[in-house]
Motif scaffolding. Structure first.
Motif, PDB file in Angstrom:
ATOM      1  N   ARG A 210       0.916  -1.098  -0.099  1.00 15.58           N
ATOM      2  CA  ARG A 210       0.006   0.285   0.258  1.00 15.58           C
ATOM      3  C   ARG A 210       1.086   1.431   0.297  1.00 15.58           C
ATOM      4  O   ARG A 210       1.409   1.259   0.298  1.00 15.58           O
ATOM      5  CB  ARG A 210      -0.831  -0.287   0.771  1.00 15.58           C
ATOM      6  N   PRO A 211       0.708   2.627  -0.396  1.00 12.02           N
ATOM      7  CA  PRO A 211       1.192   3.839  -0.480  1.00 12.02           C
ATOM      8  C   PRO A 211       1.343   4.189   0.860  1.00 12.02           C
ATOM      9  O   PRO A 211       0.766   3.704   1.978  1.00 12.02           O
ATOM     10  CB  PRO A 211       0.208   4.931  -1.285  1.00 12.02           C
ATOM     11  N   ILE A 212       2.939   4.157   1.330  1.00 15.14           N
ATOM     12  CA  ILE A 212       3.009   5.248   2.690  1.00 15.14           C
ATOM     13  C   ILE A 212       2.773   6.003   2.629  1.00 15.14           C
ATOM     14  O   ILE A 212       3.501   7.231   1.423  1.00 15.14           O
ATOM     15  CB  ILE A 212       4.241   4.350   2.689  1.00 15.14           C
ATOM     16  N   ILE A 213       2.334   7.074   3.595  1.00 13.97           N
ATOM     17  CA  ILE A 213       2.444   8.907   3.109  1.00 13.97           C
ATOM     18  C   ILE A 213       2.556   9.204   4.084  1.00 13.97           C
ATOM     19  O   ILE A 213       2.425   8.988   6.038  1.00 13.97           O
ATOM     20  CB  ILE A 213       0.644   8.410   3.428  1.00 13.97           C
ATOM     21  N   GLY A 214       3.185  10.703   4.455  1.00 11.36           N
ATOM     22  CA  GLY A 214       3.671  11.358   5.609  1.00 11.36           C
ATOM     23  C   GLY A 214       5.574  10.882   5.586  1.00 11.36           C
ATOM     24  O   GLY A 214       5.807  10.805   5.368  1.00 11.36           O
ATOM     25  N   ARG A 215       6.201  12.515   6.164  1.00  6.94           N
ATOM     26  CA  ARG A 215       7.683  12.428   5.834  1.00  6.94           C
ATOM     27  C   ARG A 215       7.895  11.329   6.923  1.00  6.94           C
ATOM     28  O   ARG A 215       8.926  10.948   6.829  1.00  6.94           O
ATOM     29  CB  ARG A 215       7.618  13.675   5.933  1.00  6.94           C
ATOM     30  N   ASP A 216       7.496  11.321   8.542  1.00 11.93           N
ATOM     31  CA  ASP A 216       8.294  10.123   9.283  1.00 11.93           C
ATOM     32  C   ASP A 216       7.714   9.090   8.736  1.00 11.93           C
ATOM     33  O   ASP A 216       8.513   8.454   8.759  1.00 11.93           O
ATOM     34  CB  ASP A 216       7.382  10.420  11.083  1.00 11.93           C
ATOM     35  N   GLU A 217       6.346   8.742   8.049  1.00 10.39           N
ATOM     36  CA  GLU A 217       6.781   7.036   7.758  1.00 10.39           C
ATOM     37  C   GLU A 217       7.415   7.056   6.779  1.00 10.39           C
ATOM     38  O   GLU A 217       8.519   5.539   6.763  1.00 10.39           O
ATOM     39  CB  GLU A 217       4.905   6.813   7.771  1.00 10.39           C
ATOM     40  N   VAL A 218       7.464   7.985   5.660  1.00 17.17           N
ATOM     41  CA  VAL A 218       8.356   7.722   4.495  1.00 17.17           C
ATOM     42  C   VAL A 218       9.688   7.574   4.933  1.00 17.17           C
ATOM     43  O   VAL A 218      10.968   6.386   4.290  1.00 17.17           O
ATOM     44  CB  VAL A 218       8.294   8.760   3.120  1.00 17.17           C
ATOM     45  N   ALA A 219      10.506   8.918   5.456  1.00 19.22           N
ATOM     46  CA  ALA A 219      11.514   8.247   6.291  1.00 19.22           C
ATOM     47  C   ALA A 219      11.924   7.250   6.674  1.00 19.22           C
ATOM     48  O   ALA A 219      13.011   6.454   6.183  1.00 19.22           O
ATOM     49  CB  ALA A 219      12.138   9.627   7.178  1.00 19.22           C
ATOM     50  N   ARG A 220      11.211   6.304   7.793  1.00 18.58           N
ATOM     51  CA  ARG A 220      11.770   4.971   8.243  1.00 18.58           C
ATOM     52  C   ARG A 220      11.529   4.389   6.882  1.00 18.58           C
ATOM     53  O   ARG A 220      12.423   3.263   7.087  1.00 18.58           O
ATOM     54  CB  ARG A 220      10.006   4.843   8.733  1.00 18.58           C
ATOM     55  N   PHE A 221      10.563   4.222   6.237  1.00 18.27           N
ATOM     56  CA  PHE A 221      10.533   3.397   5.563  1.00 18.27           C
ATOM     57  C   PHE A 221      11.719   3.048   4.631  1.00 18.27           C
ATOM     58  O   PHE A 221      12.352   2.370   4.493  1.00 18.27           O
ATOM     59  CB  PHE A 221       9.667   3.424   4.412  1.00 18.27           C
ATOM     60  N   VAL A 222      12.161   4.911   3.920  1.00 15.19           N
ATOM     61  CA  VAL A 222      13.679   4.717   3.391  1.00 15.19           C
ATOM     62  C   VAL A 222      14.783   3.788   3.238  1.00 15.19           C
ATOM     63  O   VAL A 222      15.174   3.254   3.003  1.00 15.19           O
ATOM     64  CB  VAL A 222      13.717   5.840   2.339  1.00 15.19           C
ATOM     65  N   LEU A 223      14.777   4.449   4.765  1.00  8.45           N
ATOM     66  CA  LEU A 223      16.047   3.908   5.915  1.00  8.45           C
ATOM     67  C   LEU A 223      15.966   2.317   6.306  1.00  8.45           C
ATOM     68  O   LEU A 223      17.340   1.981   6.125  1.00  8.45           O
ATOM     69  CB  LEU A 223      15.667   4.515   7.360  1.00  8.45           C
ATOM     70  N   GLY A 224      15.142   2.071   6.617  1.00  7.42           N
ATOM     71  CA  GLY A 224      14.778   0.107   6.634  1.00  7.42           C
ATOM     72  C   GLY A 224      15.234  -0.140   5.091  1.00  7.42           C
ATOM     73  O   GLY A 224      15.628  -1.592   5.091  1.00  7.42           O
TER      74      GLY A 224
END
Length: 300
Positions: A210-224
């Motif tokens: 599913r789409p990931i929305i919001g700065r905090d969630e996207v940053a966490r996803f990218v770092l992971g």
């Protein structure tokens, strides 16, 4: 003679088919079908070859689009258009760059096939309502109504973005550096508050469903994602769909690519393609063309 005309207009025909279908593979199939139909016609009987070819490709694309609609509704995870590698001149044409951007292609997916064809042919390629009516078998009045309805729908959902440029490529470089070094604040500063990350794995590889929305969630996803990437992964800058992008190669093979949507110096969208069926054609640079003025008048 038939070969010469088709070859001359091929970039335009491919661009139309791709914008109507969102798939380079499907667009190539449509061009093959259209060429066979064109080859069966006596060129001497055709006054305007380009208009005739556009009509064939439009009709074939509409038939194809109606056939694949059901398939896309059953797609595993989030469906993204097949990314196409574009030459620098595509980014210099603001209308063309926006029309093939991932964000716009996703908006076009929400239209029905006829609305999509009318909007693309008129607003992107400059065909008149009368010319479009002849291409799709509708009245000119009907086409005007369809165009108005489709344009309202698109404008309500359109996301602003800046095409590939030195400035946007610089933002992507800073983003990738921050992600690779784990600089969380630097990463957050480059993301818009309402940033959206969308992944397409086609159910064949690991990807966010599913789409990931919001700065905090996207940053966490990218770092992971960066943390779990293979040590042998190499990152290359590129341009896809008129947007700055990054290609991630593992063991020399393209594993995934990300196109970046940027507005006002912030990343507003990340479109990650991992579906191997769509990636295996992603090295080919596509010649896109909106064509010159038609033999009719551009109307509104």
């Amino acid at each position: 003679m038939a070969d010469d005309a088709f070859t001359e207009h091929r970039p335009l025909l491919f661009t139309i088919a791709y914008e109507l279908l969102g798939s380079a593979a499907d667009a190539e199939d449509v061009l093959q079908e259209s060429y066979l139909r064109w080859a069966a016609v006596d060129p001497a009987t055709v006054e305007h070859p380009r208009a005739y070819l556009v009509r064939i490709v439009t009709r074939q694309s509409l038939n194809h689009l109606r056939a694949v609609k059901a398939r896309r509704e059953e797609y595993v995870g989030t469906w993204l258009p097949e990314p196409i590698r574009t030459a620098p001149e595509v980014s210099e044409d603001a209308i063309l760059a926006e029309s093939v951007s991932m964000a716009m292609m996703l908006v076009l997916e929400t239209l029905n096939p006829t609305e999509r064809a009318v909007l693309v042919l008129h607003d992107v390629f400059g065909y008149t309502h009368g010319e479009i009516a002849a291409s799709i078998g509708r009245t000119e009045v009907s086409v005007r109504q369809i165009a108005h309805r489709a344009r309202q729908h698109v404008h309500a959902r359109r996301r602003r973005f800046e095409p590939d440029s030195d400035a946007t490529r610089g933002i992507v470089r800073r983003f990738l550096l921050a992600a690779s070094t784990g600089e969380v604040q630097a990463l957050m500063d480059l993301l818009a508050p309402d940033v959206v990350q969308i992944s397409d794995g086609g159910g064949k590889v690991v990807a966010a469903r599913r789409p990931i929305i919001g700065r905090d969630e996207v940053a966490r996803f990218v770092l992971g994602v960066i943390r779990t990437s293979a040590a042998t992964t190499r990152v290359e800058p590129a341009t896809y769909n008129g947007m700055p992008a990054a290609r991630f190669l593992t063991g020399g093979e393209l594993d995934w690519l990300v196109a970046f949507e940027i507005h006002d110096g912030r990343i507003t969208g990340l479109y990650g393609m991992r579906n191997p069926d769509k990636l295996h054609r992603a090295d080919t640079v596509r010649a896109l063309d909106r064509g010159g003025p038609t033999h009719g008048n551009h109307d509104r």
